[in-house]
Each structure stands twice: as C-alpha cells, then as structure tokens.
Design an enzyme around this catalytic site. Structure first.
Site, PDB file in Angstrom:
ATOM      1  N   MET A   1      17.566  -9.340  71.274  1.00  0.00           N
ATOM      2  CA  MET A   1      16.723  -8.273  71.832  1.00  0.00           C
ATOM      3  C   MET A   1      16.282  -7.340  70.704  1.00  0.00           C
ATOM      4  O   MET A   1      15.931  -6.184  70.939  1.00  0.00           O
ATOM      5  CB  MET A   1      17.476  -7.507  72.917  1.00  0.00           C
ATOM      6  CG  MET A   1      17.794  -8.410  74.119  1.00  0.00           C
ATOM      7  SD  MET A   1      17.975  -7.539  75.672  1.00  0.00           S
ATOM      8  CE  MET A   1      19.325  -6.464  75.309  1.00  0.00           C
TER       9      MET A   1
ATOM     10  N   HIS B   1      23.644 -10.210  63.958  1.00  0.00           N
ATOM     11  CA  HIS B   1      22.536 -11.150  64.198  1.00  0.00           C
ATOM     12  C   HIS B   1      22.283 -11.987  62.945  1.00  0.00           C
ATOM     13  O   HIS B   1      22.025 -13.186  63.023  1.00  0.00           O
ATOM     14  CB  HIS B   1      21.248 -10.394  64.540  1.00  0.00           C
ATOM     15  CG  HIS B   1      21.312  -9.599  65.812  1.00  0.00           C
ATOM     16  ND1 HIS B   1      21.335  -8.225  65.829  1.00  0.00           N
ATOM     17  CD2 HIS B   1      21.340  -9.992  67.110  1.00  0.00           C
ATOM     18  CE1 HIS B   1      21.371  -7.803  67.073  1.00  0.00           C
ATOM     19  NE2 HIS B   1      21.378  -8.847  67.874  1.00  0.00           N
TER      20      HIS B   1
ATOM     21  N   SER C   1      23.667  -3.335  68.481  1.00  0.00           N
ATOM     22  CA  SER C   1      22.410  -2.587  68.344  1.00  0.00           C
ATOM     23  C   SER C   1      22.573  -1.173  68.894  1.00  0.00           C
ATOM     24  O   SER C   1      21.881  -0.251  68.473  1.00  0.00           O
ATOM     25  CB  SER C   1      21.293  -3.294  69.101  1.00  0.00           C
ATOM     26  OG  SER C   1      21.199  -4.628  68.662  1.00  0.00           O
TER      27      SER C   1
ATOM     28  N   LYS D   1      30.823 -11.561  70.706  1.00  0.00           N
ATOM     29  CA  LYS D   1      31.058 -10.194  71.185  1.00  0.00           C
ATOM     30  C   LYS D   1      30.714 -10.123  72.682  1.00  0.00           C
ATOM     31  O   LYS D   1      31.415  -9.503  73.460  1.00  0.00           O
ATOM     32  CB  LYS D   1      30.241  -9.160  70.413  1.00  0.00           C
ATOM     33  CG  LYS D   1      30.596  -7.747  70.877  1.00  0.00           C
ATOM     34  CD  LYS D   1      30.053  -6.701  69.971  1.00  0.00           C
ATOM     35  CE  LYS D   1      28.617  -6.380  70.299  1.00  0.00           C
ATOM     36  NZ  LYS D   1      28.468  -5.694  71.602  1.00  0.00           N
TER      37      LYS D   1
HETATM   38  O1  PAF Z   1      22.701 -10.920  73.887  1.00  0.00           O
HETATM   39  C1  PAF Z   1      21.524 -10.511  73.941  1.00  0.00           C
HETATM   40  O2  PAF Z   1      21.023  -9.878  73.028  1.00  0.00           O
HETATM   41  C2  PAF Z   1      20.699 -10.802  75.183  1.00  0.00           C
HETATM   42  O3  PAF Z   1      21.467 -10.746  76.330  1.00  0.00           O
HETATM   43  C3  PAF Z   1      19.930 -12.131  75.105  1.00  0.00           C
HETATM   44  C4  PAF Z   1      20.871 -13.312  75.043  1.00  0.00           C
HETATM   45  C5  PAF Z   1      19.027 -12.127  73.870  1.00  0.00           C
HETATM   46  C6  PAF Z   1      19.046 -12.307  76.333  1.00  0.00           C
HETATM   47  O4  PAF Z   1      18.117 -11.272  76.448  1.00  0.00           O
END
Ligand code: PAF
Length: 283
Positions: free
Chosen positions: A30, A37, A186, A149
């Site tokens: 997201m 990430h 985030s 997480k």
């Molecule tokens: O973990 C996330 O950031 C969200 O739940 C995902 C998997 C990108 C779905 O929007």
C-alpha cells in the site's frame, strides 16, 4: 523500471516477459515503503526474473475512514526506493482502475478470519481478499511475497489461494525491525517522538516474554505481556493472543501446539500497531 497505472498496460508488458519464458513475482503493497518492503522486493528480485510491485491504498480493507484518509501516500519516494532495490515494474493504479464498479464479493476464511484482526476490524480481510485476488488476476505472478508481520493476513492469503486454486506460490518473509526492535510499519511515520518511544515497549516485551515463557505457563506468559503493555501509559491493548500458527485459534497450554505464535494489536496514541513473536515452531 516501468511505472504503469492501468491493467491493460500492465498486461501488455507482462505478456511480453511471459512470452520470453520469464518468471514473474508480485509484491503487493500500500506504499509508504520502508526497509521491510525493501526486503520483500530484494528477495523477489533474487528469486524471479521480473518483479512487479503494486502500490495501492486499498479502500475496501479500511473499516475506519479516518485511517484511510490519513494513510501515508508517498509514490515518488516509493518509486525511488523500488528503483534502488531492483524492481522492474511498479503498478500504481487509481481506485477507479481497480474498482470500476463496487466489488460485492464476500469471502469466508473461517475460522481464520473470525479471530484477532478479523474480530477487531470487521470486513478488513474481505477487502484484503478482494484486492489481492484482483492483483493476482492482473499480474498472474508465479510467486507473491508477503511479510510475516501481518501474520494473520499471510495465513488468510494462503487459504484464499487454496480455495480459489491460484497457481501462485506464496512466500512469507520475516519481520524487519528498526535497530531498537520496533517492527517496521508504514504507520510508524505517524507516531510522535513520544509515542515512538512508548511503542518500543511492544517489541521489548515480546522478546522478554520469550525468556519468560521458558519457565512459565502459557497463561502466565500471556499475563506477563498484557501486564507490561497495560502498565505503559499511552498504550492501549486491543488483544494479545497466543495461537496455533496454522489454525490461528488460541491455545491454552504450550503442549497444545508445535507452532505457538503470540500476536498483539494495540493503540499507541491514535495509531494502531501490530506485531508478533514465535515461541515455538517445529513444523
Ligand atoms: O499488507 C498490505 O500492505 C495490504 O494488506 C496488501 C496485502 C497490500 C493488500 O492491500
């Protein structure tokens, strides 16, 4: 690195790679990307020919409209990080691209979705399944990478893949922590300096509970964690559950499972944080 915003552009690009016999990975995000990430993307890059990272703040998984409004959106910085770690394609669609009409699909992942996040955030996992299945249709990856997480989310996505017979390997990746132990999220950027300091109690307590658990019952270990969180001003515990890592159902004694995981959710000021710790994993 290519940045595309429509499913049609994405398909054209990926069909080209597929025709060349290249393997494709998807890292759904997201945005508001951090080193957690980055570690997913690095692993995807190492294990696949082409890595697609989706950046999309999915409205259907937010049960709290303020949380959706305040969720950090930093596409430019995200692309800079993704370029650095070797992503090949960024898919950053608008809401209308992913939801040209209302998605009325309802999923059931019982009993996995009835507990913890599922109980506290009604509709959350339905929204996650809606968007992740749409991303799977759009990208048709060989592998998809998710962080541990979001422990419950990972279990639910595995279950969705099983139910919907997606031929996609789901790869779970370890939690990445700041140097002081706070699990990367985030949402950490939304914490004030004071809240950031208080939030340290979460990982410190979870790690201390690993030692505590060696000589104490599960009930006492649970009470140890709950007590430490409740004793910290500014932290408001939502749940701490020690569950079987496969069924996600609460266990009451260490002997009840070979895979025992403690999952926590709490508010630090107005910011909701989650974390988890594995007490035992003999899988
Ligand atoms: O973990 C996330 O950031 C969200 O739940 C995902 C998997 C990108 C779905 O929007």
């Amino acid at each position: 690195m290519k940045v595309v915003a429509t499913k049609a552009e994405l398909k054209e690009l990926l069909d080209g790679f597929r025709n060349e016999g290249k393997s494709i990975a998807l890292v759904p995000t997201m945005g508001a990307l951090h080193q957690g990430h980055a570690s997913l993307v690095r692993r995807a890059v190492a294990e696949n020919d082409i890595t697609v990272v989706s950046v999309f703040v999915n409205p259907t998984q937010f049960n709290d409209k303020n949380d959706l409004k305040n969720y950090p959106r930093t596409l430019k910085a995200d692309c800079a990080l993704l370029e650095q770690v070797g992503a090949d394609v960024v898919f950053a669609p608008a809401v209308e691209e992913m939801y040209p009409e209302e998605d009325t699909r309802t999923f059931s992942f019982a009993p996995l979705d009835a507990v913890m996040e599922g109980a506290c955030r009604p509709g959350h996992f339905n929204g996650v399944a809606q968007i992740v299945s749409k991303l799977f249709y759009a990208v048709e990856p060989d592998r998809a990478y998710f962080g541990e997480k979001d422990f419950q989310q990972l279990a639910i996505i595995r279950e969705m893949v099983r139910q919907m017979e997606f031929a996609i390997e789901i790869v779970g990746c370890p939690i990445v922590r700041e140097n002081d132990g706070l699990a990367m999220s985030s949402r950490n950027t939304l914490l004030t300096a004071d809240e950031r300091e208080r939030a340290l109690t979460i990982s410190r307590t979870l790690f201390a509970s690993l030692d505590f658990a060696k000589d104490n019952s599960l009930a006492d270990t649970k009470a140890f964690v709950e007590g430490a969180i409740n004793d910290t001003p500014g932290l408001e515990l939502e749940y701490y559950q020690i569950v079987d890592g496969n069924t996600l159902q609460e266990i009451s004694q260490w002997g009840d499972s070979d895979y025992a995981v403690g999952c926590i959710a709490l508010f630090c000021g107005k910011i909701r944080l989650i974390d988890n710790i594995v007490y035992k994993n003999k899988k």
